[in-house]
Enzyme design. Sequence first.
Site, PDB file in Angstrom:
ATOM      1  CE  LYS A  45       0.945   1.041   5.044  1.00  0.00           C
ATOM      2  NZ  LYS A  45      -0.500   1.145   4.802  1.00  0.00           N
ATOM      3  CE  LYS A  57      -0.557  -3.494   2.134  1.00  0.00           C
ATOM      4  NZ  LYS A  57      -1.018  -2.243   2.725  1.00  0.00           N
ATOM      5  N   GLY A  80       0.231   0.369  -1.937  1.00  0.00           N
ATOM      6  CA  GLY A  80      -0.182   0.807  -3.270  1.00  0.00           C
ATOM      7  C   GLY A  80       0.956   1.296  -4.139  1.00  0.00           C
ATOM      8  CG  ASN A  81       4.696   2.607  -2.354  1.00  0.00           C
ATOM      9  OD1 ASN A  81       4.070   1.847  -1.626  1.00  0.00           O
ATOM     10  ND2 ASN A  81       5.994   2.810  -2.222  1.00  0.00           N
ATOM     11  CE  LYS A  90      -7.764  -0.781   2.616  1.00  0.00           C
ATOM     12  NZ  LYS A  90      -6.404  -0.531   3.098  1.00  0.00           N
TER      13      LYS A  90
END
Length: 310
Positions: free
Chosen positions: A274, A212, A10-11, A128
């Site tokens: 991740k 994602k 997101g960043n 999520k």
Amino acid sequence: MSRIVIALGGNALQSGKGAATAQAQLETVNATCEYIAEMMQKDYEVAIVHGNGPQIGRILLASETAKDITPVMPFDVCGAMSQGYIGYHIQQGMRKALDKRGIKRPVASLVTQVVVDKNDPGFANPTKPIGAFYSKEEADALAAEKGYTMKEDAGRGWRRVIASPLPMRIQEIDTIKYLLAGNTVLITCGGGGIPVIEGAAGLEGVAAVIDKDFSAEKLAEEIGAEVLMILTEVEQAAIHFGKPNQENLGNITVAQAEKYIAEGHFAPGSMLPKVQAAVKFAKTGKRAIITALDKAIPALEGKTGTVVTI
């Protein structure tokens, strides 16, 4: 030329300090694309996957707020909308960054469906995070008013959570391979892909957000990437995160990563997927990297980042 799948957090799309506007997103994306274009100058070929948690949350909120004027859009349609406008911004940013460096390659984003199992346990346990951050009081009010499932997100506040099934198959994989073979800089599986299930009449959209990082891992395997690079807000993953004994992780094996996962060191919906995606890709014998956007090139050169190998 080495092929990399880049998963943008997101960043890389929005600044946490800035306004949540389209223009602010485009400015952040332009800066992100400078880093990606720099990688391509060093002879890396990239496919880009991005998240959509904040964006899809706002799209849905806008649709629900206007329900007395126009019908609310289904969740899968909101996902497709987020793919379109985020992909459009990345296309713009990449074109500018590539032209600046004299790199003449086509750039395209592909609306991508990802097949999930309708019986995936993720549907029974939403994890999520999507949309904005709220205080505990605001979260409780939203849960009571709209029936949302709200959970605390890694110490940053409370957010709505939704089902996050695992990706089984990328529907447009043949198109992806065709475009990559033509040296296209491809933005695909945006937001993890539009989640669809196989129904009696064909593919049907479902209310979910696929992580994602898992979709990026699936894509990396399918296209034979040498590296899966997961870009996030921190330079390295860590155990005992936020505690006095925090330990940043450099080069680790799959076995070490799985041990840390079992010990509960990584937050669900945040660092956990991740590391799980990195482990899955590393098991193919390739290299997975978790690092910050501005450390991407040093991480590729082995100078920083969390690098997971078999």
